[in-house]
Motif scaffolding. Sequence first.
Motif, short mmCIF file in Angstrom:
data_model
loop_
_atom_site.label_atom_id
_atom_site.label_comp_id
_atom_site.label_asym_id
_atom_site.label_seq_id
_atom_site.Cartn_x
_atom_site.Cartn_y
_atom_site.Cartn_z
N LEU A 131 0.74 -1.26 0.08
CA LEU A 131 -0.13 -0.05 -0.10
C LEU A 131 0.89 1.28 -0.08
O LEU A 131 0.66 2.36 -0.78
N GLN A 132 1.94 1.29 0.67
CA GLN A 132 2.92 2.38 0.88
C GLN A 132 3.46 2.62 -0.41
O GLN A 132 3.67 3.76 -0.90
N ASN A 158 1.22 4.19 -2.89
CA ASN A 158 1.02 5.47 -2.71
C ASN A 158 2.01 6.45 -3.14
O ASN A 158 2.07 7.48 -3.58
N GLU A 159 3.17 5.96 -2.72
CA GLU A 159 4.56 6.67 -3.18
C GLU A 159 4.56 6.78 -4.64
O GLU A 159 5.01 8.13 -4.90
N ALA A 188 2.01 7.25 -6.79
CA ALA A 188 1.20 8.09 -7.21
C ALA A 188 1.68 9.73 -6.90
O ALA A 188 1.57 10.45 -7.47
N TYR A 247 1.82 5.69 -14.26
CA TYR A 247 1.74 4.97 -12.89
C TYR A 247 2.09 3.61 -13.31
O TYR A 247 2.79 2.91 -12.49
N TYR A 260 -6.85 7.64 -8.78
CA TYR A 260 -6.23 7.02 -7.57
C TYR A 260 -6.52 7.98 -6.38
O TYR A 260 -6.44 9.20 -6.33
N THR A 299 -5.48 9.80 -3.92
CA THR A 299 -4.29 10.47 -3.25
C THR A 299 -4.46 11.17 -1.96
O THR A 299 -3.82 11.64 -1.30
N GLU A 347 -7.70 11.30 1.32
CA GLU A 347 -8.84 10.54 1.95
C GLU A 347 -9.92 11.06 1.34
O GLU A 347 -10.37 12.19 1.53
N ARG A 370 -8.34 0.31 0.77
CA ARG A 370 -7.44 1.48 1.20
C ARG A 370 -7.99 2.44 2.17
O ARG A 370 -7.54 3.03 3.09
N LEU A 412 0.45 9.48 3.72
CA LEU A 412 -0.40 9.71 2.58
C LEU A 412 0.61 10.54 1.70
O LEU A 412 0.31 10.34 0.57
#
Length: 372
Positions: free
Chosen positions: A200-201, A204-205, A207, A228, A269, A271, A273, A298, A321
Amino acid sequence: KEILFIKNDLKKLDGQKQDYTTLKNYLKWGIERYPAKNMGVVFWNHGGGTIGGVCCDEKYDFDSLSLSEIELAIECTSKKMTDKFEVIGFDACLMSSIEVANALAPYSNYMVASEQLEPSNGWEYKSFINALVNNVSIKGDELGKIIVDSYIEDMLTNEYTEDEYSTLSVTDLSKIDDILVAFNNVAKDIDNKCVSTEILQKLNEVAIESLEIGTGDADYGMIDLYDYMDKIADFIDGTEEVKTSIENAVIYEKHGDASPNAHGLTFYYPTVETGFNYLNQMRNMVISPYYMNFIDKREAYISNIKANNVVMENGEVLFQLGYDFWSDDTFKLGENNYNLENYKDNNWECSKYYYEKTFEYVEYEFTTLEQY
């Protein structure tokens, strides 16, 4: 002046927000009054991508047309047409996404839109209208290229502040299905591998990295799909097929120096919440059930981190995030403790929504995580 006649067809109560019938009535008026072998539509106004929609109405709290509303309006109109629209364009910000393209694919041959923000003056209409006048049989791909060239040239000639970030592309909507099939395979691998915070990290990185080099928009969660896929290829399977299908579908594209990794199509995506508003909208327009499951997973996990202030032994936040867009009322968690270990799959792949055309979206909206 002709456009003013449409107001007679609009049946809205005073104070009621705009909905798809406004667009439906306008399209109906246009195709009945001006029938032609080749027809097109241009949406001009503010744009917010997959989630934000397009065309904000100043008279109704800046309510915009969602993708669901656009698709429903065009679907109703298409019944009165003998063929698809030749081109549908968006002279608006952020509308060149795979979700938008997917919604339009049954109703148009080509889409012209921008991945990035557009300046307030928008497209340069004189050039492509002249081309249309000189050749009334011009096809959408050729007309789209003229729109792109004149827009980018106008950006550079007049030195707008946004010129370096400007993007515009022409997409062959008949080739969108190939992207969907390839992306669904990638999304399945993403969802299957998201059993740890590490993956997950990393997702996100990637993105955040894409956003930092000007290939999307953080506020609306729009990221260049090709870029991506390129960046997650080391740990996610099937990305090359997605990239190839994008290259085939995006037949023409130009971008400024500040958007070097723009390839013509973004995708949503989360990015930030997003909360229930975004989650409910994504259920109505997501291009892969596996990807919907990933978004759902997520969001539930990140909301748990926020609610429980989960930290590692060294005091760092367990999941970073990258953008601080928290809102206190986005999630109403109560005593829930969601994490990847006890996450319950919603089984989106078997949801009747994906196959039932008359699904009533609004009646199924949720307001709490328990309901969700």
